[in-house]
Design a protein around this motif. Structure first.
Motif, mmCIF file in Angstrom:
data_model
loop_
_atom_site.group_PDB
_atom_site.id
_atom_site.type_symbol
_atom_site.label_atom_id
_atom_site.label_comp_id
_atom_site.label_asym_id
_atom_site.label_seq_id
_atom_site.Cartn_x
_atom_site.Cartn_y
_atom_site.Cartn_z
ATOM 1 N N GLU A 92 -14.084 78.129 136.941
ATOM 2 C CA GLU A 92 -12.698 78.527 137.180
ATOM 3 C C GLU A 92 -11.800 77.786 136.203
ATOM 4 N N PHE A 93 -10.904 78.505 135.558
ATOM 5 C CA PHE A 93 -9.910 77.888 134.686
ATOM 6 C C PHE A 93 -8.896 77.162 135.560
ATOM 7 N N VAL A 94 -8.570 75.914 135.175
ATOM 8 C CA VAL A 94 -7.545 75.156 135.898
ATOM 9 C C VAL A 94 -6.304 75.016 135.031
ATOM 10 N N SER A 95 -6.474 74.485 133.816
ATOM 11 C CA SER A 95 -5.313 74.296 132.942
ATOM 12 C C SER A 95 -5.766 73.972 131.526
ATOM 13 N N VAL A 96 -4.805 74.016 130.613
ATOM 14 C CA VAL A 96 -5.013 73.537 129.252
ATOM 15 C C VAL A 96 -3.741 72.798 128.868
ATOM 16 N N ASP A 97 -3.895 71.601 128.284
ATOM 17 C CA ASP A 97 -2.696 70.844 127.925
ATOM 18 C C ASP A 97 -2.365 71.010 126.448
ATOM 19 N N ASN A 98 -1.287 70.376 126.008
ATOM 20 C CA ASN A 98 -0.811 70.524 124.626
ATOM 21 C C ASN A 98 -1.762 69.927 123.600
ATOM 22 N N ASP A 99 -2.671 69.051 124.043
ATOM 23 C CA ASP A 99 -3.647 68.446 123.139
ATOM 24 C C ASP A 99 -4.933 69.266 123.044
ATOM 25 N N GLY A 100 -4.982 70.403 123.730
ATOM 26 C CA GLY A 100 -6.161 71.257 123.681
ATOM 27 C C GLY A 100 -7.261 70.861 124.638
ATOM 28 N N VAL A 101 -6.936 70.032 125.641
ATOM 29 C CA VAL A 101 -7.917 69.637 126.652
ATOM 30 C C VAL A 101 -7.885 70.676 127.764
ATOM 31 N N VAL A 102 -9.025 71.319 127.966
ATOM 32 C CA VAL A 102 -9.150 72.371 128.973
ATOM 33 C C VAL A 102 -9.767 71.766 130.225
ATOM 34 N N SER A 103 -9.139 72.015 131.365
ATOM 35 C CA SER A 103 -9.674 71.579 132.654
ATOM 36 C C SER A 103 -10.250 72.797 133.364
ATOM 37 N N VAL A 104 -11.484 72.655 133.831
ATOM 38 C CA VAL A 104 -12.146 73.735 134.553
ATOM 39 C C VAL A 104 -12.807 73.163 135.795
ATOM 40 N N LYS A 105 -13.136 74.049 136.715
ATOM 41 C CA LYS A 105 -13.864 73.672 137.917
ATOM 42 C C LYS A 105 -15.139 74.488 137.959
ATOM 43 N N LEU A 106 -16.272 73.796 138.024
ATOM 44 C CA LEU A 106 -17.543 74.480 138.180
ATOM 45 C C LEU A 106 -17.761 74.735 139.661
ATOM 46 N N THR A 107 -18.155 75.942 140.005
ATOM 47 C CA THR A 107 -18.325 76.317 141.403
ATOM 48 C C THR A 107 -19.718 76.878 141.641
ATOM 49 N N GLY A 108 -20.008 77.147 142.899
ATOM 50 C CA GLY A 108 -21.311 77.686 143.257
ATOM 51 C C GLY A 108 -22.406 76.687 142.939
ATOM 52 N N ALA A 109 -23.522 77.183 142.459
ATOM 53 C CA ALA A 109 -24.650 76.315 142.139
ATOM 54 C C ALA A 109 -24.295 75.303 141.053
ATOM 55 N N CYS A 110 -23.377 75.658 140.162
ATOM 56 C CA CYS A 110 -22.979 74.746 139.084
ATOM 57 C C CYS A 110 -22.209 73.538 139.606
ATOM 58 N N GLY A 111 -21.505 73.705 140.716
ATOM 59 C CA GLY A 111 -20.710 72.617 141.260
ATOM 60 C C GLY A 111 -21.530 71.458 141.765
#
Length: 74
Positions: A25-44
């Protein structure tokens, strides 16, 4: 625009994760290009999730969207 590019790239990664019972799941991306995501299901809960995050998702996003500097899990 960066957020949309990241979301499109994540949509391309998603089928591979879903094939193993997981998702991202996409959470956010900041001005420095750092992408925050959440792994769900079996990946979590998978012990290999950090490798999936860095070697799979991050490498793909950096190739597809050069503004991405890193990917972190939240």
């Amino acid at each position: 625009m960066l957020e949309e590019q990241v979301k499109v790239a994540l949509d391309n990664v998603r089928p591979s994760l879903q094939a193993d019972g997981g998702d991202v799941e996409f959470v956010s991306v900041d001005n420095d290009g750092v992408v925050s995501v959440k792994l769900t299901g079996a990946c979590g809960s998978c012990p290999m999730s950090q490798m999936t995050l860095k070697m799979g998702i991050e490498n793909y996003l950096r190739k597809e969207v050069p503004q991405v500097s890193s990917v972190i899990g939240v």
